[in-house]
Design an enzyme around this catalytic site. Structure first.
Site, mmCIF file in Angstrom:
data_model
loop_
_atom_site.group_PDB
_atom_site.id
_atom_site.type_symbol
_atom_site.label_atom_id
_atom_site.label_comp_id
_atom_site.label_asym_id
_atom_site.label_seq_id
_atom_site.Cartn_x
_atom_site.Cartn_y
_atom_site.Cartn_z
ATOM 1 N N TYR A 58 0.849 -1.186 -0.036
ATOM 2 C CA TYR A 58 -0.014 -0.015 -0.234
ATOM 3 C C TYR A 58 0.967 1.348 0.121
ATOM 4 O O TYR A 58 0.650 2.450 -0.600
ATOM 5 C CB TYR A 58 -0.809 -0.055 1.352
ATOM 6 C CG TYR A 58 -1.738 1.215 1.354
ATOM 7 C CD1 TYR A 58 -2.575 1.479 0.441
ATOM 8 C CD2 TYR A 58 -1.714 1.913 2.580
ATOM 9 C CE1 TYR A 58 -3.081 2.804 0.617
ATOM 10 C CE2 TYR A 58 -2.382 3.272 2.718
ATOM 11 C CZ TYR A 58 -3.025 3.494 1.981
ATOM 12 O OH TYR A 58 -3.751 4.616 2.121
ATOM 13 N N ARG A 199 -4.858 0.897 -8.606
ATOM 14 C CA ARG A 199 -3.527 0.251 -8.048
ATOM 15 C C ARG A 199 -3.744 -1.287 -7.890
ATOM 16 O O ARG A 199 -4.163 -1.722 -7.067
ATOM 17 C CB ARG A 199 -3.201 0.966 -6.636
ATOM 18 C CG ARG A 199 -3.198 2.425 -6.511
ATOM 19 C CD ARG A 199 -2.923 3.045 -5.244
ATOM 20 N NE ARG A 199 -3.258 4.278 -5.208
ATOM 21 C CZ ARG A 199 -3.645 5.069 -4.275
ATOM 22 N NH1 ARG A 199 -3.728 4.468 -3.072
ATOM 23 N NH2 ARG A 199 -4.236 6.131 -4.315
ATOM 24 N N LYS A 280 -2.481 21.160 -3.873
ATOM 25 C CA LYS A 280 -1.761 19.823 -4.121
ATOM 26 C C LYS A 280 -2.113 19.248 -5.371
ATOM 27 O O LYS A 280 -3.347 18.650 -5.123
ATOM 28 C CB LYS A 280 -1.685 19.135 -2.920
ATOM 29 C CG LYS A 280 -0.607 17.890 -2.742
ATOM 30 C CD LYS A 280 -0.367 17.444 -1.494
ATOM 31 C CE LYS A 280 0.189 15.985 -1.625
ATOM 32 N NZ LYS A 280 -0.484 14.666 -2.016
ATOM 33 N N HIS A 304 1.119 12.644 -6.682
ATOM 34 C CA HIS A 304 0.516 11.847 -5.674
ATOM 35 C C HIS A 304 1.333 10.693 -5.739
ATOM 36 O O HIS A 304 1.213 9.601 -5.319
ATOM 37 C CB HIS A 304 -0.867 11.315 -6.224
ATOM 38 C CG HIS A 304 -1.714 11.243 -4.807
ATOM 39 N ND1 HIS A 304 -2.749 12.026 -4.629
ATOM 40 C CD2 HIS A 304 -1.687 10.431 -4.006
ATOM 41 C CE1 HIS A 304 -3.403 11.876 -3.349
ATOM 42 N NE2 HIS A 304 -2.935 10.681 -3.083
ATOM 43 N N MET A 339 13.794 10.612 -2.051
ATOM 44 C CA MET A 339 14.234 9.533 -1.079
ATOM 45 C C MET A 339 15.418 9.924 -0.567
ATOM 46 O O MET A 339 16.324 8.942 0.251
ATOM 47 C CB MET A 339 14.487 8.291 -1.956
ATOM 48 C CG MET A 339 13.065 7.518 -2.315
ATOM 49 S SD MET A 339 12.340 6.753 -0.789
ATOM 50 C CE MET A 339 13.325 5.132 -0.885
ATOM 51 N N ARG A 359 6.554 8.415 1.122
ATOM 52 C CA ARG A 359 7.332 7.136 1.658
ATOM 53 C C ARG A 359 8.534 7.296 2.426
ATOM 54 O O ARG A 359 8.676 6.293 3.236
ATOM 55 C CB ARG A 359 7.707 6.438 0.290
ATOM 56 C CG ARG A 359 6.436 6.130 -0.760
ATOM 57 C CD ARG A 359 6.778 5.489 -1.900
ATOM 58 N NE ARG A 359 5.820 5.073 -2.660
ATOM 59 C CZ ARG A 359 5.188 5.771 -3.787
ATOM 60 N NH1 ARG A 359 5.594 7.189 -4.012
ATOM 61 N NH2 ARG A 359 4.199 5.595 -4.621
HETATM 62 C C1 LIG Z 1 0.607 5.492 1.837
HETATM 63 C C2 LIG Z 1 0.216 6.840 1.148
HETATM 64 C C3 LIG Z 1 -0.779 7.470 1.353
HETATM 65 C C4 LIG Z 1 -1.141 8.780 0.955
HETATM 66 N N1 LIG Z 1 -2.292 9.413 1.393
HETATM 67 C C5 LIG Z 1 -2.355 10.506 0.786
HETATM 68 C C6 LIG Z 1 -3.653 11.428 1.221
HETATM 69 O O1 LIG Z 1 -4.154 11.017 2.102
HETATM 70 N N2 LIG Z 1 -3.916 12.562 0.929
HETATM 71 C C7 LIG Z 1 -2.801 13.185 -0.176
HETATM 72 O O2 LIG Z 1 -3.120 14.275 -0.577
HETATM 73 N N3 LIG Z 1 -1.913 12.511 -0.749
HETATM 74 C C8 LIG Z 1 -1.704 11.236 -0.105
HETATM 75 N N4 LIG Z 1 -0.338 10.591 -0.478
HETATM 76 C C9 LIG Z 1 0.467 11.295 -1.487
HETATM 77 C C10 LIG Z 1 1.508 11.977 -0.726
HETATM 78 O O3 LIG Z 1 1.039 13.249 0.008
HETATM 79 C C11 LIG Z 1 2.512 12.496 -1.481
HETATM 80 O O4 LIG Z 1 2.070 13.307 -2.654
HETATM 81 C C12 LIG Z 1 3.297 11.582 -2.217
HETATM 82 O O5 LIG Z 1 3.523 10.299 -0.986
HETATM 83 C C13 LIG Z 1 4.835 11.904 -2.692
HETATM 84 O O6 LIG Z 1 5.555 10.830 -3.110
HETATM 85 P P1 LIG Z 1 6.395 10.136 -2.067
HETATM 86 O O7 LIG Z 1 5.620 8.901 -1.396
HETATM 87 O O8 LIG Z 1 7.363 9.094 -3.054
HETATM 88 O O9 LIG Z 1 7.544 11.076 -1.174
HETATM 89 C C14 LIG Z 1 -0.320 9.371 0.146
HETATM 90 C C15 LIG Z 1 0.987 8.774 -0.196
HETATM 91 C C16 LIG Z 1 1.146 7.578 0.342
HETATM 92 C C17 LIG Z 1 2.610 6.685 -0.102
#
Ligand SMILES: Cc1cc2nc3c(=O)[nH]c(=O)nc-3n(C[C@H](O)[C@H](O)[C@H](O)COP(=O)(O)O)c2cc1C
Length: 409
Positions: A58, A199, A280, A304, A339, A359
């Site tokens: 996830y 996904r 965003k 995202h 990262m 992440r």
């Molecule tokens: C497990 C997970 C859950 C996420 N849930 C949300 C969310 O609820 N709302 C949102 O705007 N973005 C969500 N995101 C996106 C993050 O805010 C962000 O844009 C993204 O994680 C950036 O990429 P990175 O994980 O490679 O740093 C989620 C990302 C992950 C990995």
């Protein structure tokens, strides 16, 4: 030629004793495990061993064939920094200001839903690390902790609230008010989710919220007993805003997201929220300019983390064009596949005000709870400052002035 030899001597005992590391090994297992992580990728590996597969997938997974995410990683990998030497970098300042207040690093904790699924303490554990490091924490609409609960648990953290505009305006309004009444200073509206992304990993894993205990799951319980004990012996795992929901995640998303939303609806948001507004999920120069016209305070170029549309634009690639188009009127942040501290440097060098990470800290929390999140911050900070020193810059303004390119791969 005669081989050279070292002259032998009696061992220098005090010198030898001085070389011995007298620190006793720690018996705290989490600390021992996490202290070995030198990069975020190390935390990722530990995380994979610690949590059930559905949880790990996830977090790591993306939409469709996960090409967007790979391309973002690739873009960071292909960065080439400009370097200057002999520039007195003995005092480096990695801080910046966000909406007029200083933060110690140009890194914001991105909103991520369902954090208690990764570690039982969830969002407050991340927020506590944000507070301890003078950083900003952004709570998600899909959090397992409500805005008032987070504010009560970590009252001192500088906090933003991320909103998904919902089909039911009253529900959106009640979330906005909960954030407003509980000291959330900025509203982040995520706009890249008119529908939920496809996904495959989550579908294959049969991911439901809360996780169901089928036969397959019972095998997972046996494999990761500690994670399950934590889950079953702490409060019920559910979305704070949608208590009682127990269907697949994608179904919840299509139930709540308002797919009819347009730029015009931002006027409504402005009428009910009197703080700063960040949009965003911007993925084009045109929409960035639109945000400037509408009069929001900042945007996040984001796909995202590759979890929505696969093969969309790569934030790091379009960043300079966006910054050029919006000028100083808007702060521009980016996220996705950050990262390392080197990646943070690259984003700033190409014009970003700062980055959001998702992440990177989730791997930390899955690997070792709050201690793991702190480790993620320590790693990012160390790498970022090291890159600044080696490129010959003392502060963020100098990083931007020096710039960086993306090599053609
Ligand atoms: C497990 C997970 C859950 C996420 N849930 C949300 C969310 O609820 N709302 C949102 O705007 N973005 C969500 N995101 C996106 C993050 O805010 C962000 O844009 C993204 O994680 C950036 O990429 P990175 O994980 O490679 O740093 C989620 C990302 C992950 C990995």
């Amino acid at each position: 030629m005669k081989p050279l030899k070292s002259k032998r001597q009696f061992p220098d005992v005090p010198h030898f004793v001085g070389l011995i590391d007298w620190k006793l090994p720690t018996f705290r297992r989490t600390k021992r495990r996490i202290d070995k992580a030198v990069t975020i990728y190390d935390l990722q590996k530990i995380a994979k061993r610690r949590v059930p597969r559905a949880t790990y997938d996830y977090v790591e997974g993306g939409a469709q064939r996960e090409i967007s995410y790979e391309r973002s990683l690739e873009a960071f990998k292909n960065l080439e920094y400009n370097v200057r030497v002999l520039r007195n970098i003995s005092e480096i300042d990695a801080s910046t200001d966000v909406f007029g207040k200083k933060v110690d690093l140009p890194i914001i904790f991105a909103p991520t839903g369902y954090t208690r699924f990764m570690y039982h303490v969830g969002e407050p554990a991340v927020a506590a690390v944000a507070e301890a490091n003078n950083m900003i924490y952004c709570l998600s609409t899909m959090g397992t902790t409500a805005p008032d609960e987070l504010a009560a648990a970590v009252p001192g953290v500088r906090r933003w609230f991320q909103l998904y505009m919902m089909q039911n305006r009253e529900q959106s309004l009640s979330m906005i008010n909960n954030a407003k009444d509980n000291g959330f200073e900025t509203l982040v509206i995520t706009v890249d989710t008119p529908v939920s992304g496809h996904r495959p990993r989550d579908i294959r894993n049969g991911l439901t919220i809360p996780p169901r205990l089928g036969f397959k799951t019972i095998a997972y319980v046996i494999a990761k007993p500690r994670w399950w004990i934590n889950l079953l012996t702490t409060k019920k795992l559910e979305f704070a805003a949608f208590r009682g929901w127990d269907k697949p995640l994608a179904e919840l998303a299509s139930h709540i997201f308002d797919s009819s939303m347009t730029f015009d609806d931002l006027a409504w948001v402005k009428s009910v929220w009197n703080g700063r507004i960040v949009i965003k999920g911007i993925q084009s120069v045109e929409d960035a300019v639109r945000c400037k016209e509408v009069g929001v305070d900042a945007i996040v170029l984001s796909n995202h983390g590759g979890r929505q549309l696969d093969r969309g634009t790569v934030p790091l690639e379009i960043l300079p064009d966006v910054v050029a188009a919006v000028g100083d009127d808007l702060d521009v942040y980016i996220d996705g596949a950050v990262m390392s501290g080197q990646d943070v440097y690259g984003a700033i060098a190409r014009g970003a005000k700062g980055v959001l990470v998702g992440r990177a800290y989730l791997y930390g929390i899955m690997a070792g709870g709050q201690y793991g999140v702190q480790r993620a911050v320590d790693i990012l900070r160390k790498e970022f400052i090291n890159t600044m020193a080696l490129c010959g810059v003392k502060n963020l303004a100098e990083i931007r002035a020096l710039g960086a390119r993306i090599r053609n791969s």
